[in-house]
Design an enzyme around this catalytic site. Structure first.
Site, PDB file in Angstrom:
ATOM      1  N   ASN A  23       0.709  -0.739  -0.224  1.00 25.77           N
ATOM      2  CA  ASN A  23       0.016  -0.248   0.046  1.00 25.77           C
ATOM      3  C   ASN A  23       0.803   1.688   0.400  1.00 25.77           C
ATOM      4  O   ASN A  23       0.252   2.529  -0.395  1.00 25.77           O
ATOM      5  CB  ASN A  23      -0.766  -0.072   1.290  1.00 25.77           C
ATOM      6  CG  ASN A  23      -2.513  -0.751   1.243  1.00 25.77           C
ATOM      7  OD1 ASN A  23      -2.184  -1.884  -0.246  1.00 25.77           O
ATOM      8  ND2 ASN A  23      -2.673  -1.720   1.715  1.00 25.77           N
ATOM      9  N   ARG A  91      -7.840  -1.313  -7.100  1.00 23.04           N
ATOM     10  CA  ARG A  91      -8.801  -0.121  -6.097  1.00 23.04           C
ATOM     11  C   ARG A  91      -7.484   0.760  -6.621  1.00 23.04           C
ATOM     12  O   ARG A  91      -7.397   1.963  -7.029  1.00 23.04           O
ATOM     13  CB  ARG A  91      -8.558  -0.107  -4.569  1.00 23.04           C
ATOM     14  CG  ARG A  91      -9.565   0.899  -4.242  1.00 23.04           C
ATOM     15  CD  ARG A  91     -10.520   0.313  -3.332  1.00 23.04           C
ATOM     16  NE  ARG A  91     -10.812   1.708  -2.464  1.00 23.04           N
ATOM     17  CZ  ARG A  91     -12.031   1.813  -2.497  1.00 23.04           C
ATOM     18  NH1 ARG A  91     -12.851   1.827  -3.680  1.00 23.04           N
ATOM     19  NH2 ARG A  91     -12.533   2.891  -2.267  1.00 23.04           N
ATOM     20  N   CYS A 115     -10.248  -5.879  -4.131  1.00 23.27           N
ATOM     21  CA  CYS A 115     -10.401  -6.686  -2.791  1.00 23.27           C
ATOM     22  C   CYS A 115     -12.048  -6.452  -2.976  1.00 23.27           C
ATOM     23  O   CYS A 115     -12.303  -5.103  -2.255  1.00 23.27           O
ATOM     24  CB  CYS A 115     -10.200  -7.109  -1.382  1.00 23.27           C
ATOM     25  SG  CYS A 115      -8.746  -7.171  -2.126  1.00 23.27           S
ATOM     26  N   PRO A 121     -16.453   3.275  -2.664  1.00 20.05           N
ATOM     27  CA  PRO A 121     -17.159   3.466  -3.373  1.00 20.05           C
ATOM     28  C   PRO A 121     -16.131   4.772  -3.668  1.00 20.05           C
ATOM     29  O   PRO A 121     -14.489   4.191  -2.909  1.00 20.05           O
ATOM     30  CB  PRO A 121     -18.216   4.552  -2.096  1.00 20.05           C
ATOM     31  CG  PRO A 121     -18.338   4.544  -1.760  1.00 20.05           C
ATOM     32  CD  PRO A 121     -17.925   2.847  -0.993  1.00 20.05           C
ATOM     33  N   ILE A 122     -15.629   5.927  -4.837  1.00 18.68           N
ATOM     34  CA  ILE A 122     -14.681   6.857  -4.897  1.00 18.68           C
ATOM     35  C   ILE A 122     -15.157   7.984  -5.010  1.00 18.68           C
ATOM     36  O   ILE A 122     -14.886   8.879  -5.135  1.00 18.68           O
ATOM     37  CB  ILE A 122     -13.659   5.934  -6.061  1.00 18.68           C
ATOM     38  CG1 ILE A 122     -14.609   5.959  -7.336  1.00 18.68           C
ATOM     39  CG2 ILE A 122     -13.522   4.928  -5.317  1.00 18.68           C
ATOM     40  CD1 ILE A 122     -13.041   6.007  -8.270  1.00 18.68           C
ATOM     41  N   ASP A 123     -16.712   8.240  -3.901  1.00 20.72           N
ATOM     42  CA  ASP A 123     -17.183   9.290  -4.385  1.00 20.72           C
ATOM     43  C   ASP A 123     -16.449  10.490  -3.502  1.00 20.72           C
ATOM     44  O   ASP A 123     -16.370  11.424  -4.093  1.00 20.72           O
ATOM     45  CB  ASP A 123     -18.394   9.205  -3.648  1.00 20.72           C
ATOM     46  CG  ASP A 123     -19.041   8.768  -1.777  1.00 20.72           C
ATOM     47  OD1 ASP A 123     -17.281   7.969  -1.672  1.00 20.72           O
ATOM     48  OD2 ASP A 123     -19.196   9.442  -1.363  1.00 20.72           O
ATOM     49  N   ASP A 304      -6.526  -4.756   8.281  1.00 12.80           N
ATOM     50  CA  ASP A 304      -5.991  -5.420   7.209  1.00 12.80           C
ATOM     51  C   ASP A 304      -5.631  -6.505   8.237  1.00 12.80           C
ATOM     52  O   ASP A 304      -4.763  -7.473   7.703  1.00 12.80           O
ATOM     53  CB  ASP A 304      -5.246  -4.785   6.266  1.00 12.80           C
ATOM     54  CG  ASP A 304      -5.122  -4.086   5.319  1.00 12.80           C
ATOM     55  OD1 ASP A 304      -6.352  -4.452   4.929  1.00 12.80           O
ATOM     56  OD2 ASP A 304      -4.222  -3.388   5.379  1.00 12.80           O
TER      57      ASP A 304
HETATM   58  N1  EPU Z   1     -14.553   6.133   1.247  1.00 16.82           N
HETATM   59  C1  EPU Z   1     -15.555   6.050   0.379  1.00 16.82           C
HETATM   60  N2  EPU Z   1     -14.882   7.210  -0.376  1.00 16.82           N
HETATM   61  C2  EPU Z   1     -13.887   7.038  -1.233  1.00 16.82           C
HETATM   62  C3  EPU Z   1     -13.147   6.158  -0.065  1.00 16.82           C
HETATM   63  C4  EPU Z   1     -12.841   5.640   0.680  1.00 16.82           C
HETATM   64  O1  EPU Z   1     -16.729   6.457   1.119  1.00 16.82           O
HETATM   65  O2  EPU Z   1     -13.961   7.838  -1.667  1.00 16.82           O
HETATM   66  C5  EPU Z   1     -15.001   4.239   2.551  1.00 16.82           C
HETATM   67  C6  EPU Z   1     -14.743   3.202   2.102  1.00 16.82           C
HETATM   68  O3  EPU Z   1     -15.557   2.725   1.737  1.00 16.82           O
HETATM   69  C7  EPU Z   1     -14.649   2.881   4.032  1.00 16.82           C
HETATM   70  C8  EPU Z   1     -13.575   3.749   4.335  1.00 16.82           C
HETATM   71  O4  EPU Z   1     -14.065   4.873   3.791  1.00 16.82           O
HETATM   72  O5  EPU Z   1     -15.359   2.323   4.059  1.00 16.82           O
HETATM   73  C9  EPU Z   1     -12.334   3.883   4.354  1.00 16.82           C
HETATM   74  O6  EPU Z   1     -11.296   3.507   2.746  1.00 16.82           O
HETATM   75  P1  EPU Z   1      -9.905   4.067   2.592  1.00 16.82           P
HETATM   76  O7  EPU Z   1     -10.002   4.948   1.386  1.00 16.82           O
HETATM   77  O8  EPU Z   1      -8.759   4.461   3.931  1.00 16.82           O
HETATM   78  O9  EPU Z   1      -9.084   2.414   1.954  1.00 16.82           O
HETATM   79  P2  EPU Z   1      -9.403   2.061   0.427  1.00 16.82           P
HETATM   80  O10 EPU Z   1      -8.094   3.579   0.446  1.00 16.82           O
HETATM   81  O11 EPU Z   1     -10.107   2.034  -0.812  1.00 16.82           O
HETATM   82  C10 EPU Z   1      -6.609   1.338   1.848  1.00 16.82           C
HETATM   83  C11 EPU Z   1      -6.043  -0.165   0.944  1.00 16.82           C
HETATM   84  C12 EPU Z   1      -6.466  -1.273   2.017  1.00 16.82           C
HETATM   85  C13 EPU Z   1      -7.040  -0.578   3.455  1.00 16.82           C
HETATM   86  C14 EPU Z   1      -7.847   0.401   3.490  1.00 16.82           C
HETATM   87  C15 EPU Z   1      -7.717   0.881   5.480  1.00 16.82           C
HETATM   88  C16 EPU Z   1      -4.310   0.472  -0.536  1.00 16.82           C
HETATM   89  C17 EPU Z   1      -4.426   0.578  -1.671  1.00 16.82           C
HETATM   90  N3  EPU Z   1      -5.525  -0.430   0.112  1.00 16.82           N
HETATM   91  O12 EPU Z   1      -7.804   1.212   0.776  1.00 16.82           O
HETATM   92  O13 EPU Z   1      -5.998  -2.228   1.791  1.00 16.82           O
HETATM   93  O14 EPU Z   1      -7.702  -2.162   4.684  1.00 16.82           O
HETATM   94  O15 EPU Z   1      -6.790   1.483   3.023  1.00 16.82           O
HETATM   95  O16 EPU Z   1      -6.057   1.461   5.536  1.00 16.82           O
HETATM   96  O17 EPU Z   1      -3.939   1.045  -0.005  1.00 16.82           O
HETATM   97  C18 EPU Z   1      -5.055  -4.330   1.571  1.00 16.82           C
HETATM   98  O18 EPU Z   1      -4.191  -4.275   1.810  1.00 16.82           O
HETATM   99  O19 EPU Z   1      -6.149  -5.594   2.258  1.00 16.82           O
HETATM  100  C19 EPU Z   1      -6.450  -3.518   1.966  1.00 16.82           C
HETATM  101  C20 EPU Z   1      -7.801  -4.008   1.122  1.00 16.82           C
END
Ligand code: EPU
Length: 417
Positions: A23, A91, A115, A121-123, A304
């Protein structure tokens, strides 16, 4: 589809080195597009890194990836041949959006995947980029952005999301005005990205209250630095040590300082360990006792590590409880553990109870996602009989040569393609 066959084994070695952080590596690879050339070391050799390499090569970047060193030369970039369909495979491909926007003023991609651990979402990312001045459009699976960032000082909110924080940092670097990111995520991989960008000339200030302030500056032409080792891999190995070591295992480059919440929780379960420099010695656990964990943003208990910890709980006396607050689909994989005679109660999308201690029995099971795939591999290591774990490509997205590494310390895991 590849399958791991796991039978009872014995510890053959006492030490293991933790690989580079997925990450941290993925956003750092994306940020190389902001530079003419770059060299990153300690990059894990995992399928998600190869995916990013394929995307960059489709843009015309010259990439080499050998012995965990990733070099890139961006002298001849052209967006025409961008393989936009590859974006849906992970993602983290959204980290490419800001550098592509600042280079080309436009980008179209398939909706970033990753995953399946609930709604993802990516809103927040889209709204953040729009607030900085870019226009966005989505038709079916295709997401596009275009335009230019405006020159005003602007505040955006990342709501503690790792993805939003890094995307907005990368977007801020191409702007003229000052960008303030409120409620920024401070995970170790975010810090790694910031540190390397700062060394490459970025003016990024951090405030105690999770506010990041990025001032306009000219970046150097070359990005270089080391990807930190992966504290999630390290925690996974700590659980493997506690459950399978003959006596103990030494985990080197363990990022002990990033694991405080995790180590405090497993210590309460009576896992014994010692810390020396960045080596964590974890002893084989005896008389494990039940615990309650609640995942949280850093420095809380990492989501994680929730699934590997569930396997530890299955071997602890009493009723353990997991409260997963970040993702609402991230406990469903426990049905796989049930197939191995784990005793589970899924209370609701965010809570589960694990009743221990249970003797796990090997059978045919599946990896649902990266971390729960690793958890099921651990379950197979402690189960009686043979465990056949399929869908292991999930594991290979984030754990470098995991089977080979585990075979090095613990016999009897085989991969069939
Ligand atoms: N979220 C939104 N909107 C957005 C972005 C996120 O609603 O635009 C929500 C997500 O749905 C979630 C929360 O905010 O409920 C946290 O999401 P975050 O953006 O922190 O997570 P992510 O960037 O999608 C990264 C890691 C994940 C890890 C999470 C939390 C990467 C590529 N992925 O995901 O890693 O679980 O942070 O630390 O960096 C893994 O490595 O197995 C993995 C899933």
């Amino acid at each position: 589809m590849s399958i791991y066959t796991i039978t009872w084994g014995a510890q053959t070695r006492w030490e293991i080195w933790v690989s580079g952080s997925k990450n941290a590596a993925l956003p750092l690879i994306a940020s190389t597009l902001l530079f003419e050339t770059a060299e990153l070391t300690n990059v894990p050799d995992i399928s998600d890194v190869h995916l990013m390499k394929d995307i960059l090569e489709s843009l015309g970047s010259k990439v080499t990836f050998e012995k965990n060193t990733f070099t890139i030369d961006n002298a001849h970039l052209n967006i025409t041949n961008l393989r936009q369909e590859l974006f849906k495979k992970a993602r983290a491909t959204y980290y490419l959006i800001p550098p592509l926007l600042s280079r080309f003023g436009e980008v179209s991609l398939t909706y970033p995947g990753g995953c399946s651990i609930g709604k993802r979402p990516i809103d927040g990312i889209v709204k953040g980029l729009e607030k900085l001045g870019y226009a966005s459009n989505q038709i079916d699976e295709l997401l596009s952005f275009h335009g230019q960032s405006h020159a005003d000082d602007t505040s955006v909110n990342a709501y503690f999301s790792v993805g939003s924080t890094i995307v907005l940092i990368l977007a801020a670097l191409g702007r003229t005005g000052t960008t303030t990111i409120e409620l920024a995520a401070y995970e170790p991989h975010v810090m790694n990205v910031i540190e390397l960008l700062r060394e490459a000339g970025a003016d990024i200030a951090l405030r105690y209250d999770h506010t990041i302030i990025i001032k306009s500056t000219t970046l150097k032409k070359h990005l270089t630095g080391k990807v930190i080792s992966d504290y999630i891999v390290s925690g996974t190995l700590a659980i493997i040590g506690a459950l399978t070591a003959e006596e103990y295992i030494d985990i080197h480059d363990a990022r002990i300082g990033d694991l405080t919440a995790f180590l405090t929780s497993i210590e309460k379960m009576w896992v014994r360990f010692e810390k020396k420099d960045d080596t964590l010695r974890v002893y084989r656990a005896k008389n494990l006792t039940a615990a309650h964990i609640q995942t949280n943003i850093y420095p809380g208990f990492p989501t994680d590590l929730q699934s590997p910890t569930a396997i530890l709980m299955s071997q602890a006396d009493g009723v353990s409880r997991i409260h997963e607050i970040l993702f609402e689909g991230r406990l469903n994989w426990l049905v796989e553990l049930e197939k191995m005679r784990g005793h589970i109660a899924l209370m609701n999308p965010h809570e589960a109870m694990i009743f221990g201690k249970t003797a796990l029995r090997g059978t045919k099971v599946s990896s649902w996602d990266l971390r729960s795939g690793a958890a099921m591999l651990i379950a197979g290591m402690i189960a009686s009989g043979t465990t056949e774990l399929d869908n292991v490509s999930h594991i290979e997205r984030g754990y470098e040569n995991f089977v080979e590494r585990l075979q090095g310390i613990w016999a009897k895991i085989e991969k069939q393609n």
